[in-house]
Write a protein that holds these residues in place. Structure first.
Motif, short mmCIF file in Angstrom:
data_model
loop_
_atom_site.label_atom_id
_atom_site.label_comp_id
_atom_site.label_asym_id
_atom_site.label_seq_id
_atom_site.Cartn_x
_atom_site.Cartn_y
_atom_site.Cartn_z
N TYR A 255 -9.23 -51.93 27.37
CA TYR A 255 -10.45 -52.00 28.17
C TYR A 255 -10.33 -53.00 29.32
CZ TYR A 255 -13.24 -48.72 25.51
OH TYR A 255 -13.74 -47.56 24.96
N SER A 256 -9.34 -53.87 29.27
CA SER A 256 -9.08 -54.74 30.42
C SER A 256 -8.36 -53.97 31.53
CB SER A 256 -8.24 -55.95 29.99
OG SER A 256 -6.92 -55.55 29.63
N ILE A 257 -7.88 -52.77 31.20
CA ILE A 257 -7.27 -51.89 32.19
C ILE A 257 -8.29 -50.88 32.70
CG2 ILE A 257 -5.47 -50.16 32.61
CD1 ILE A 257 -3.86 -51.48 30.36
N MET A 258 -9.06 -50.30 31.77
CA MET A 258 -10.13 -49.37 32.15
C MET A 258 -11.20 -49.38 31.05
SD MET A 258 -8.06 -45.77 31.71
CE MET A 258 -6.62 -46.46 32.55
N ASN A 259 -12.42 -49.34 31.49
CA ASN A 259 -13.57 -49.42 30.59
C ASN A 259 -13.93 -48.02 30.07
OD1 ASN A 259 -15.86 -50.14 29.20
ND2 ASN A 259 -17.10 -50.53 31.02
N GLY A 260 -13.07 -47.50 29.21
CA GLY A 260 -13.26 -46.14 28.72
C GLY A 260 -12.72 -45.13 29.73
N PHE A 261 -12.55 -43.91 29.28
CA PHE A 261 -11.98 -42.88 30.14
C PHE A 261 -12.40 -41.49 29.65
CE2 PHE A 261 -9.21 -42.75 26.52
CZ PHE A 261 -8.77 -41.43 26.44
N SER A 262 -12.17 -40.51 30.50
CA SER A 262 -12.29 -39.11 30.08
C SER A 262 -11.18 -38.32 30.75
CB SER A 262 -13.66 -38.53 30.45
OG SER A 262 -13.83 -38.52 31.86
N LEU A 263 -10.59 -37.43 30.00
CA LEU A 263 -9.56 -36.52 30.50
C LEU A 263 -9.87 -35.15 29.94
CD1 LEU A 263 -6.87 -35.77 31.87
CD2 LEU A 263 -5.70 -36.51 29.79
N ASN A 264 -10.17 -34.21 30.80
CA ASN A 264 -10.44 -32.85 30.33
C ASN A 264 -9.69 -31.84 31.19
OD1 ASN A 264 -12.53 -32.27 32.58
ND2 ASN A 264 -13.40 -34.05 31.53
N TRP A 265 -9.39 -30.72 30.58
CA TRP A 265 -8.63 -29.71 31.29
C TRP A 265 -9.03 -28.31 30.81
CZ3 TRP A 265 -4.92 -27.04 28.20
CH2 TRP A 265 -4.64 -27.62 26.97
N ALA A 266 -8.78 -27.34 31.68
CA ALA A 266 -9.25 -25.98 31.42
C ALA A 266 -8.20 -24.97 31.88
CB ALA A 266 -10.58 -25.73 32.12
N VAL A 267 -8.32 -23.76 31.35
CA VAL A 267 -7.47 -22.65 31.76
C VAL A 267 -8.34 -21.57 32.39
CG1 VAL A 267 -5.78 -23.11 29.94
CG2 VAL A 267 -7.64 -21.50 29.51
N ASP A 268 -7.69 -20.66 33.07
CA ASP A 268 -8.39 -19.57 33.75
C ASP A 268 -8.19 -18.29 32.94
OD1 ASP A 268 -9.41 -17.63 35.42
OD2 ASP A 268 -8.53 -18.47 37.23
N ILE A 269 -9.28 -17.73 32.45
CA ILE A 269 -9.24 -16.47 31.71
C ILE A 269 -10.17 -15.49 32.40
CG2 ILE A 269 -9.69 -15.30 29.52
CD1 ILE A 269 -9.01 -17.84 28.08
N ASP A 270 -9.59 -14.44 32.96
CA ASP A 270 -10.38 -13.42 33.67
C ASP A 270 -11.27 -14.06 34.74
OD1 ASP A 270 -9.28 -11.42 32.09
OD2 ASP A 270 -10.82 -11.65 30.55
N ASP A 271 -10.66 -14.93 35.53
CA ASP A 271 -11.36 -15.61 36.62
C ASP A 271 -12.51 -16.50 36.14
OD1 ASP A 271 -9.73 -14.46 38.61
OD2 ASP A 271 -10.94 -12.63 38.58
N ARG A 272 -12.39 -16.96 34.90
CA ARG A 272 -13.41 -17.85 34.34
C ARG A 272 -12.72 -19.06 33.74
NH1 ARG A 272 -15.75 -18.12 29.14
NH2 ARG A 272 -14.46 -16.35 28.53
N LEU A 273 -13.18 -20.25 34.12
CA LEU A 273 -12.60 -21.47 33.58
C LEU A 273 -13.08 -21.68 32.15
CD1 LEU A 273 -12.77 -24.07 36.50
CD2 LEU A 273 -10.73 -23.01 35.51
N VAL A 274 -12.12 -21.90 31.24
CA VAL A 274 -12.43 -22.14 29.82
C VAL A 274 -11.89 -23.51 29.44
CG1 VAL A 274 -12.05 -21.36 27.46
CG2 VAL A 274 -12.35 -19.68 29.29
N ALA A 275 -12.77 -24.39 28.99
CA ALA A 275 -12.37 -25.73 28.58
C ALA A 275 -11.49 -25.65 27.33
CB ALA A 275 -13.60 -26.59 28.30
N VAL A 276 -10.36 -26.34 27.37
CA VAL A 276 -9.43 -26.33 26.24
C VAL A 276 -9.24 -27.73 25.67
CG1 VAL A 276 -7.06 -25.85 25.50
CG2 VAL A 276 -8.22 -24.30 27.09
N GLY A 277 -9.16 -28.73 26.55
CA GLY A 277 -8.88 -30.09 26.08
C GLY A 277 -9.86 -31.11 26.61
#
Length: 244
Positions: A67-89
């Motif tokens: 936390y002296s480097i960063m006060n919490g974080f978020s990392l999210n990623w998605a794939v494209d299925i039939d031109d629709r973004l689907v959250a995976v991670g």
């Protein structure tokens, strides 16, 4: 507000300590979006204020360093299925001021947690204090479990500021039914587990009797197959323990 240069710097630092996780995802042709946010780091004074507010509980040293480097974080990623973004991670930890005592009044310990507690005694949940670490999981909350009750003014550890139980919380999943499932012994171990699972949604359920969902297994089979093999072995051990 953080400058763009400091945001990029934190992103690069995170990528280094997360074994190149961001770079790996960005190079996966299946990924369409990879979004990272690391909040401005906290000061030692802010840590001191948190510990005063939650005394005698203390933050573990590995969390203080992170936390002296960063006060919490978020990392999210998605794939494209039939031109629709689907959250995976999605992997994240709350900001320090959001790490508060969990209101769950009567949690219970899942029996399947016992074999994976590295010879630690099973905690009495009524004599433990829980703090939120991540409240975004569908199956429940990720909590820091301190093996001390909250607010016992006459407790022996009140007079022993070096007592390890005050500064060495374990990480557990508190499911929506109020049952606790052991995940690992420290914040650092939890961070590493999140990274090797690439934050695939639902990975924490590997440590429950229900195990990984079919959807989670399918995504892991594509993006982190080696870890899926490990988790399937883990499930076999859980089931053997249940029926012994």
């Amino acid at each position: 507000m953080a400058s763009s240069s400091s945001s990029v710097e934190r992103r690069n630092i995170f990528d280094q300590i997360a074994l190149g996780c961001i770079s790996h995802l960005e190079q996966c042709e299946e990924c369409r979006t990879v979004t990272f946010q690391g909040h401005d780091p906290i000061s030692s004074h802010e840590i001191l204020l948190w510990e005063r507010k939650n005394a005698p509980i203390k933050l573990p040293e590995d969390m203080k360093r992170f936390y002296s480097i960063m006060n919490g974080f978020s990392l999210n990623w998605a794939v494209d299925i039939d031109d629709r973004l689907v959250a995976v991670g999605d992997m994240r930890t709350l900001k320090l001021d959001q790490i508060i005592r969990h209101p769950c009044a009567e949690p219970t310990i899942a029996a399947t947690s016992v074999p994976f507690m590295e010879n630690r005694p099973v905690p009495d949940p009524q004599k433990c204090t829980l703090f939120l670490l991540d409240a975004s999981c569908e199956m429940g909350d990720i909590v820091l479990l301190y093996r001390v009750p909250f607010g016992s003014a006459d407790a022996a550890w009140k007079h022993d500021p070096d007592s390890s139980v005050l500064s060495q919380p374990e990480v557990w999943l508190l499911d929506t039914n109020g049952q606790l499932h052991y995940i690992c012994a420290s914040f650092t171990q939890y961070f590493r587990l999140a990274v090797v699972h690439l934050g695939v949604l639902g990975w924490q359920s590997a440590f429950t009797i229900d195990g990984l969902s079919e959807t989670t297994q399918q995504w892991m089979n594509v993006f982190c197959k080696e870890r899926l093999i490990c988790d399937r072995h883990l499930r076999q051990e859980i089931l053997k323990t249940r029926f012994v």
